[in-house]
Motif scaffolding. Structure first.
Motif, short mmCIF file in Angstrom:
data_model
loop_
_atom_site.label_atom_id
_atom_site.label_comp_id
_atom_site.label_asym_id
_atom_site.label_seq_id
_atom_site.Cartn_x
_atom_site.Cartn_y
_atom_site.Cartn_z
N ALA A 19 0.85 -1.19 0.00
CA ALA A 19 0.00 0.00 0.00
C ALA A 19 0.89 1.24 0.00
O ALA A 19 1.98 1.24 0.56
N THR A 20 0.39 2.27 -0.64
CA THR A 20 1.04 3.57 -0.61
C THR A 20 0.17 4.48 0.23
O THR A 20 -1.04 4.56 0.01
N LYS A 21 0.78 5.13 1.20
CA LYS A 21 0.06 6.07 2.04
C LYS A 21 0.69 7.44 1.86
O LYS A 21 1.91 7.55 1.77
N HIS A 36 -4.98 12.97 4.09
CA HIS A 36 -4.46 11.60 4.03
C HIS A 36 -5.08 10.87 2.84
O HIS A 36 -6.23 11.10 2.49
N GLY A 37 -4.29 9.99 2.24
CA GLY A 37 -4.77 9.17 1.14
C GLY A 37 -4.02 7.86 1.10
O GLY A 37 -2.86 7.79 1.52
N THR A 38 -4.69 6.83 0.60
CA THR A 38 -4.10 5.49 0.52
C THR A 38 -4.45 4.86 -0.82
O THR A 38 -5.54 5.07 -1.34
N ALA A 39 -3.52 4.09 -1.37
CA ALA A 39 -3.77 3.29 -2.57
C ALA A 39 -3.18 1.91 -2.32
O ALA A 39 -2.07 1.79 -1.79
N LEU A 55 -2.15 7.89 -7.22
CA LEU A 55 -3.51 7.68 -6.71
C LEU A 55 -3.61 8.07 -5.24
O LEU A 55 -4.55 8.76 -4.84
N ALA A 56 -2.65 7.66 -4.43
CA ALA A 56 -2.67 8.02 -3.01
C ALA A 56 -2.54 9.52 -2.82
O ALA A 56 -3.22 10.12 -1.98
#
Length: 94
Positions: A19-21, A36-39, A55-56
């Motif tokens: 995962a990319t945070k 904050h975002g996660t992919a 995307l994150a």
């Protein structure tokens, strides 16, 4: 009336457990917000780190934008100038 100011941002990317945070910090000089975002990479997809980063980061920026909009609406209400439309759409709440 002319107005120029500088807002500072820092964007941090972290890779862990497929995962990319992303954490993005905004400092306007009077307000500090953190988005904050996660992919996550689907196990059946090719691992292309740049896509996860993009995307994150986009999701973190969307989160930050929603917070900034809420801050603006709160400031508008405090100044006695409520927005003409509903402050948040269903999309904003998702």
């Amino acid at each position: 009336m002319s107005h120029t100011t500088e807002w500072k941002t820092h964007l941090y990317l972290f890779e862990e457990d497929h995962a990319t945070k992303v954490r993005i910090e905004l400092d306007t000089g009077t307000t500090r917000l953190t988005g904050h975002g996660t992919a996550r990479c689907n196990p059946t997809d090719s691992d292309v780190p740049e896509i996860g980063d993009e995307l994150a980061a986009a999701r973190a920026l969307e989160n930050l934008a929603m917070q900034l909009k809420r801050t603006a609406y709160t400031d508008m209400a405090a100044a006695g100038t409520a927005p003409r439309h509903a402050p948040l759409s269903a999309y904003d709440l998702g």
